[in-house]
Design an enzyme around this catalytic site. Structure first.
Site, PDB file in Angstrom:
ATOM      1  N   TYR A 169       0.831  -1.199   0.000  1.00  0.00           N
ATOM      2  CA  TYR A 169       0.000   0.000   0.000  1.00  0.00           C
ATOM      3  C   TYR A 169       0.868   1.252   0.000  1.00  0.00           C
ATOM      4  O   TYR A 169       1.675   1.459   0.906  1.00  0.00           O
ATOM      5  CB  TYR A 169      -0.885  -0.051   1.242  1.00  0.00           C
ATOM      6  CG  TYR A 169      -1.914   1.035   1.399  1.00  0.00           C
ATOM      7  CD1 TYR A 169      -2.541   1.626   0.314  1.00  0.00           C
ATOM      8  CD2 TYR A 169      -2.293   1.444   2.667  1.00  0.00           C
ATOM      9  CE1 TYR A 169      -3.508   2.603   0.491  1.00  0.00           C
ATOM     10  CE2 TYR A 169      -3.267   2.410   2.864  1.00  0.00           C
ATOM     11  CZ  TYR A 169      -3.870   2.990   1.770  1.00  0.00           C
ATOM     12  OH  TYR A 169      -4.834   3.949   1.949  1.00  0.00           O
ATOM     13  N   ASP A 265     -10.212  10.539  -3.475  1.00  0.00           N
ATOM     14  CA  ASP A 265     -10.476   9.189  -3.980  1.00  0.00           C
ATOM     15  C   ASP A 265     -11.957   8.846  -3.812  1.00  0.00           C
ATOM     16  O   ASP A 265     -12.583   8.288  -4.703  1.00  0.00           O
ATOM     17  CB  ASP A 265      -9.601   8.195  -3.206  1.00  0.00           C
ATOM     18  CG  ASP A 265      -9.702   6.785  -3.757  1.00  0.00           C
ATOM     19  OD1 ASP A 265      -9.979   6.636  -4.958  1.00  0.00           O
ATOM     20  OD2 ASP A 265      -9.512   5.831  -2.985  1.00  0.00           O
TER      21      ASP A 265
END
Ligand code: ADP
Ligand code: SF4
Length: 682
Positions: A169, A265
């Site tokens: 990540y 996002d």
């Protein structure tokens, strides 16, 4: 049967050593259940797999106590004791022939380690995110070696738990490998700082370590934010975003790309449309040979097909569309695309993370209730009696109640005062930016039209005598009052316990939505703190000067939980709206609004011809009061307790689930940990 136009969405795609059966990819998303409520979390993920998603991922899973986001509840893989909870999720996903993915994270300086009390760390000395009076210390070489080891060990544990895909990540500005890439955070002079190649080094090493440890069995994915949308101060797609992809190219087995930070996002429908990220991430696929997944609140199968055919993505990534409709892929596959419960982009789901509570969804009231209530998003127990039900009011509560009572097989009569269904969502979806909220009505409209046992009567405002007559004529055994709520005009709310307004130029949000002429300049008094004050200010500002006054220290304060605080406040400023914070409105005489500072001090005044009072609502429940001794009658939704649209939908759903069912002492099961050594500890 599936529409052949959508065949491309059901092609298998290879990811390293594993194969996804189709192109539907549930990307990581938090859910407020995680490591604290593993049965709930795994059941929710299993339901997505059942609904046809080829890949179902965990939320971010902390790899070590130096990455501790408490009290927020994410995933956790600190040691072997965390394996059983995660294995439970893997089993639930595998049961439906889907791949299970896990996203490993070290949050670096973006967590304060409130529970573990470990000093946070990062590329440089800096205060942690949030306002904890805590600093992250600059990592030395040993720290870097440790992080790599912890990540590697976590990957091995993930493989032991049975995961098929391990995701490294570097997204959202929340993960250490991304912090190392960020110039503003990484001022190091060693081989981990300076050039982009050096700043990417940690991410490269983590990817290589993960490949080395588990790559023979698991695919190794990378979630990377290609653009922070803050210009040259951050990672920019055109510049370093592209650079990182060039440097790592085919090292990951899968690229999961998006924009940072989280509010960008997971932008709400008020601020962006379906597929809005494609402009930022669309270039990635041309630079790599490995499959690419991206998100963009995709709910339309036609858009999905076009995204694949245009060569922008290989997988349709989804968090929110999979929350609103866990069965989205199945519905397309079975030729029922019209039945998709489309996400409305409201981010109530996100609020669960910030409020440290299990995820809720406006469109899908079963979200988070799969295990603890046994609620399934598509199935419900058949009726237990031949009773028929009269529902008064076709807002979100009444519509949802009618839909699920109808699914159970009850005879349902739905009476609505207006000429159209939808209640508050019909009205509110006409406010600036909220058009997609109409999907709450639209989905139920489509589904109800298919049900011969549900009759809808428009333009039918019912009084007590009408209800009594109908109960006899239809006949109906139960009456459900879903007549909603009305905004107050007197200013009573959190800051004012007693009425403060008694003037004909004070209006309520209902008045504004009804199109009542309002003379400016206007003061919008927002003591509600969610979206309504801000959105009405925006609407009114198109015609007249507006001042928004709020006792909170920022406009639309609760929208911090829906990631909208920044875009709302930016928009208020862009629209020229004056925002006055930490002030309570105490009076209005037709030309001057009296305001007092919440911290004390002298009264001030603001010139205004009108006030819009956005403070609180009262239920429209007179039918219940008039008839409760004569009938089986109950209020649901806002008519019972004014709240969010999500709460109204949930309330309607709950009534339908519980009719003729035994009453439970506790309405849900309580979840707990599954850590073996903890369970056997003294
Ligand atoms: P909820 O959010 O609880 O569903 P809404 O305010 O959205 O509540 O919806 C309430 C609906 O009930 C509105 O569409 C309104 O027109 C309708 N309604 C209110 N009073 C009556 C009545 N007496 N008879 C029929 N419909 C009513
Ligand atoms: Fe979409 Fe709102 Fe449901 Fe979240 S809560 S999935 S944004 S409908």
């Amino acid at each position: 049967m599936r529409d052949p136009r959508y065949d491309i969405l059901f092609e298998p795609v290879r990811i390293g050593p594993v194969t996804a059966k189709n192109r539907f990819f549930q990307v990581p998303h938090c859910n407020g259940m995680g490591h604290e409520r593993p049965r709930s979390m795994s059941s929710m993920r299993g339901t997505k797999a059942e609904g046809g998603w080829a890949v179902v991922s965990t939320e971010e899973c902390e790899i070590h106590p130096t990455s501790d986001l408490s009290p927020e509840i994410e995933g956790r893989i600190w040691d072997d004791d965390d394996i059983p909870a995660l294995a439970r999720m893997v089993d639930a996903v595998h049961a439906h022939d889907a791949l299970a993915a896990i996203q490993l994270v070290h949050n670096g300086p973006t967590c304060a380690n409130r529970y573990s009390r470990e000093p946070p760390m990062g590329p440089r000395h800096e205060p942690v995110s949030m306002y904890d009076p805590v600093q992250a210390r600059e990592m030395d070489k040993e720290d870097i070696r440790n992080v790599r080891r912890w990540h590697r060990e976590a990957a091995v544990r993930a493989m032991q738990a049975g995961f098929d895909i391990v995701t490294c990540y570097a997204g959202h500005g929340l993960a250490l490998p991304m912090h190392f890439i960020q110039r503003r955070r990484n001022i190091r002079t060693d081989e981990y700082g300076g050039s982009l190649e050096n700043r990417v080094r940690l991410l490269r090493e983590i990817l290589e370590d993960t490949h080395d440890a588990v790559g023979h069995k698991c695919a190794v994915a990378l979630r990377f934010a290609v653009d922070e949308l803050i210009g040259p101060a951050g990672i920019m797609g055109a510049d370093e975003g592209r650079g990182v992809i060039e440097l790592l190219a085919d090292l990951p087995d899968l690229w999961d790309v998006n924009v940072a930070d989280w509010k960008n996002d997971s932008s709400t429908s008020r601020f962006s449309e379906e597929g809005s990220q494609l402009d930022h991430v669309g270039f990635v696929k041309s630079m790599v040979k490995k499959p690419v997944v991206g998100v963009g609140r995709f709910t339309s199968p036609d858009t999905m097909v076009s995204v694949i055919k245009r060569g922008l993505l290989d997988f349709i990534g989804a968090a929110r569309p999979s929350i609103a409709d866990p069965f989205l892929p199945k519905k397309i596959e079975e030729g029922r695309a019209d039945e998709i419960r489309e996400c409305i982009g409201c981010n109530i789901c996100v609020a669960g993370d910030f409020t440290v509570t299990p995820i809720r969804c406006t469109q899908n009231p079963t979200m988070g209730e799969e295990w603890r209530k046994g609620w399934h998003p598509e199935r419900i127990a058949p009726k237990k009696s031949e009773a028929s039900v009269l529902i008064v009011g076709a807002g979100p509560a009444g519509l949802e109640c009618a839909l699920w009572l109808g699914r159970r097989g009850y005879q349902v009569h739905l009476a609505e005062a207006e000429n159209a269904i939808g209640g508050r969502v019909a009205r509110e979806s006409r406010l600036p930016g909220l058009a997609e909220w109409g999907r709450v009505r639209d989905h139920r409209h489509v589904m109800l039209a298919k049900m011969p046992n549900v009759s809808t009567y428009l333009a039918s405002r019912l009084g007590p005598e009408d209800v009594l007559a109908l109960v006899k004529d239809l006949p109906a055994d139960h009456v459900v009052v879903a007549t909603g709520a009305k905004w107050r005009r007197d200013g009573v709310g959190r800051a004012n316990a007693f009425p403060i307004f008694d003037h004909s130029s004070v209006f309520s949000p209902d008045d504004v939505m009804d199109g009542v002429e309002i003379e400016g300049p206007v003061v919008v008094f927002d003591d509600d703190h969610y979206y309504m004050g801000g959105v009405l200010a925006e609407k009114l500002a198109a015609k007249t000067p507006v001042t928004l006054v709020t006792p909170a220290n920022v406009a639309s304060a609760w929208t911090a939980n829906t990631l909208e605080l920044a875009p709302i406040n930016r928009r208020l400023r862009e629209r020229g709206i004056r925002v006055v914070t930490s002030k309570n409105v105490v009076s209005f005489d037709g030309s001057k609004v009296g305001v007092s500072c919440v911290f004390g001090g002298p009264l001030e005044t603001i010139d205004a011809k009108s006030v819009v009072s956005v403070t609180s609502r009262l239920p429209t429940d007179s039918l219940v009061h008039a008839l409760r001794d004569r009938l089986s009658i109950r209020a649901i939704g806002d008519a019972f307790a004014p709240s969010t649209i999500a709460a109204a939908v949930y309330s309607g759903h709950r009534y339908a689930r519980e009719l003729d069912e035994p009453k439970l002492t506790l309405p849900f099961l309580r979840d707990g940990n599954l850590r073996p050594r903890l369970d056997s500890a003294p």
